[in-house]
Design a protein around this motif. Structure first.
Motif, PDB file in Angstrom:
ATOM      1  N   LYS A 100       0.825  -1.213   0.000  1.00 62.60           N
ATOM      2  CA  LYS A 100       0.000   0.000   0.000  1.00 62.60           C
ATOM      3  C   LYS A 100       0.858   1.262   0.000  1.00 62.60           C
ATOM      4  N   SER A 101       1.850   1.340   0.895  1.00 64.25           N
ATOM      5  CA  SER A 101       2.659   2.556   0.973  1.00 64.25           C
ATOM      6  C   SER A 101       4.052   2.242   1.501  1.00 64.25           C
ATOM      7  N   ILE A 102       4.983   3.084   1.100  1.00 60.93           N
ATOM      8  CA  ILE A 102       6.374   2.994   1.559  1.00 60.93           C
ATOM      9  C   ILE A 102       6.712   4.327   2.204  1.00 60.93           C
ATOM     10  N   THR A 103       7.123   4.308   3.475  1.00 59.55           N
ATOM     11  CA  THR A 103       7.517   5.532   4.169  1.00 59.55           C
ATOM     12  C   THR A 103       8.959   5.421   4.601  1.00 59.55           C
ATOM     13  N   ALA A 104       9.700   6.520   4.432  1.00 56.87           N
ATOM     14  CA  ALA A 104      11.116   6.508   4.790  1.00 56.87           C
ATOM     15  C   ALA A 104      11.407   7.634   5.755  1.00 56.87           C
TER      16      ALA A 104
END
Length: 103
Positions: free
Chosen positions: A99-103
């Motif tokens: 769904k999502s990639i957060t860094a």
């Protein structure tokens, strides 16, 4: 944006919207799983490399379904002994959708 994650002793390159099969996870279908073992995050020119993991990075995935893979036949034969052993194996897996990639 892409990331390299580690789950089930294996490493996967993931992007948003990608579906992948990983080792069986204890989560119900339709639930959300957060993977925080992120080894690398790439966003155009910027790349963050972890040592061993990137701090504060995580990948949110939705559990699509659980299933079993194709059968693998394991056949052992001892020559000159007339000894044979045939086994089958099907590996359990969980299909995830990123769904999502957060860094």
């Amino acid at each position: 944006m892409f990331a390299i994650i580690e789950t089930g002793g294996k490493q996967f390159r993931v992007e948003e919207g990608l579906e992948l099969d990983v080792e069986l996870l204890k989560a119900e279908a339709g639930s959300t799983v957060s993977i925080d073992k992120v080894l690398l995050v790439g966003n155009g020119d910027a790349t963050q490399i972890g040592a061993p993991y990137v701090d504060g990075a995580k990948v949110d995935c939705e559990v699509v379904k659980h299933g079993r893979g194709k059968k693998v036949v394991v056949f052992h034969k001892l020559p000159k002994k007339d000894a044979r052993k045939k086994q089958g194996h099907r590996q359990d897996f969980t299909r995830l959708k990123v769904k999502s990639i957060t860094a």
